[in-house]
Design an enzyme around this catalytic site. Sequence first.
Site, PDB file in Angstrom:
ATOM      1  N   SER A 146      25.143   5.105   1.734  1.00  0.00           N
ATOM      2  CA  SER A 146      26.312   5.521   0.978  1.00  0.00           C
ATOM      3  C   SER A 146      25.988   5.918  -0.463  1.00  0.00           C
ATOM      4  O   SER A 146      25.325   6.912  -0.707  1.00  0.00           O
ATOM      5  CB  SER A 146      27.363   4.402   1.020  1.00  0.00           C
ATOM      6  OG  SER A 146      28.569   4.802   0.437  1.00  0.00           O
ATOM      7  N   ASP A 203      30.318  11.208  -2.524  1.00  0.00           N
ATOM      8  CA  ASP A 203      29.129  10.363  -2.595  1.00  0.00           C
ATOM      9  C   ASP A 203      28.099  10.722  -1.521  1.00  0.00           C
ATOM     10  O   ASP A 203      28.233  11.742  -0.841  1.00  0.00           O
ATOM     11  CB  ASP A 203      29.523   8.891  -2.513  1.00  0.00           C
ATOM     12  CG  ASP A 203      30.051   8.496  -1.144  1.00  0.00           C
ATOM     13  OD1 ASP A 203      30.656   9.352  -0.469  1.00  0.00           O
ATOM     14  OD2 ASP A 203      29.868   7.331  -0.741  1.00  0.00           O
ATOM     15  N   ASP A 260      27.348   9.788   1.485  1.00  0.00           N
ATOM     16  CA  ASP A 260      27.774  10.079   2.858  1.00  0.00           C
ATOM     17  C   ASP A 260      29.169  10.695   2.903  1.00  0.00           C
ATOM     18  O   ASP A 260      29.779  10.794   3.965  1.00  0.00           O
ATOM     19  CB  ASP A 260      27.688   8.834   3.742  1.00  0.00           C
ATOM     20  CG  ASP A 260      28.613   7.712   3.293  1.00  0.00           C
ATOM     21  OD1 ASP A 260      28.945   7.654   2.099  1.00  0.00           O
ATOM     22  OD2 ASP A 260      28.985   6.869   4.136  1.00  0.00           O
ATOM     23  N   ASP A 293      32.186   9.878   2.008  1.00  0.00           N
ATOM     24  CA  ASP A 293      33.425   9.201   2.376  1.00  0.00           C
ATOM     25  C   ASP A 293      34.220   8.752   1.152  1.00  0.00           C
ATOM     26  O   ASP A 293      35.308   8.205   1.280  1.00  0.00           O
ATOM     27  CB  ASP A 293      33.173   8.028   3.331  1.00  0.00           C
ATOM     28  CG  ASP A 293      32.336   6.904   2.724  1.00  0.00           C
ATOM     29  OD1 ASP A 293      31.855   7.061   1.585  1.00  0.00           O
ATOM     30  OD2 ASP A 293      32.145   5.873   3.404  1.00  0.00           O
TER      31      ASP A 293
END
Length: 466
Positions: free
Chosen positions: A103, A249, A251, A253
Amino acid sequence: MAKIKFGTDGWRGIIAQDFTFENLTKVAIATAKFYRKHKKIKNGLVIGYDTRFLSKEFAEHVATVIANFGIKVLLSDGYCPTPAVSLAIPKFNCAGGVVVTASHNPYKYNGYKLKGDFGGPEEIESIEKVEKEANKVSKSEFEKLRKSFEQLKEKGLIELVDLKKIYIDDLKTKIDLSAIKNSGLKIIHDAMYGAGQGILTQLVPSAVVIHNEFNPSFGNVNPEPIAKNLGELMKLVPEKGFDIGLATDGDADRIGAVDEKGNFVDPQRVFAILLKYFYEDKGLRGDVVKTVSVGLMVDKLAKKYGLKVYELPVGFKHVATLMVTKDIMIGGEESGGIGVKTHIPERDGLFLGLTICEMMVKRGKKLSEIVDEIFSEIGPHFYKRIDLHTTEEHKQKLLGKLKRGLREIAGYKVNNVLTIDGFKFFFDDGWLLVRASGTEPLLRFYCEADDPAKVDKVLDWIVNLK
């Protein structure tokens, strides 16, 4: 060997130190053992990955391990956002999924997120079972993994799927892209070298994108869309005349936003303006869920609309569980991760960013005006977060002091304390939260108040508390 531990949002570790192929094999074996009993396992599991170092290779390894158990794997044919994986799981009626991503963590980390069959973070009890099993896996079990990635592909147990296209096609049905494109709205997107790169321009071709290439070091900036990491975006928006700056960010999300003046619109404000838009303009109804690090703006708006608010520990897995068991209109975190009932019970930075653009167009207002409108209704709110890398000794000493209780903070009387995750102290027109990160070795300090000077005063006081 260090124990495998799933934190706030998945298992994460430093590449080659904790996050190794050996440990990954254990977690993948545990995943296969858990999901092979699932009622939808005949349809398999979905696996995706981000742009981090070795993420593709790690994901292929996970797919190989799981497919060796005779479980069908739908593997992304390239890096993709985490919500693309979550979206595909119910679409293909799969038992669950895995995303290889850390992440927003620094580039030296990688991670492993588990997704449930409903299309969001797996339930806590299920994650705990996988974690427990992973720590019991012995090396002797590795010997049973005899078939290679290519052999499993040939057998049809591993199938490459264009998850990114499925995701893009879905967004086209949920956002009024024609209105955005016809409005002439000038958008710039900071992809932060993450998995969201190359998507926004397929939806809004006129959008400009920066940090939109493969760079596993993320330009030596943590791929987290917060003010301290978005200096270039905040400069470019007013300099080049953009109406809005968006950031996602590692990933993709989480969402970060910058208004036309170059001001960072913190996630507390983003949550509030989205709540207002979905309730007033979209006509959505239902309860509201927030994690403990979300502030009072959401509470005040929910009270105005007569909506119930649930407050939970940090971690979207808590929010997602409630979203699939109760009638929740919107739920989210302070980090810019928000889910809405018209989409999936999952955070989705690009969906949220485009929704903000749609809001601006439909309301005919600038982003700064939308924020000011909120303030005129519920009063001004200012927010800041400090992440402090510290020693374990100092961390435990401070948390121990807070556990014993505080009567006042920086001269402000403490009116109430919430301890569902860390220590959240309420004072007149504000609050302070102190908690240990669930994904990195640091302390997080969060503060919201009606005056920015008060926020700075409280944070300075707590950071220097001995």
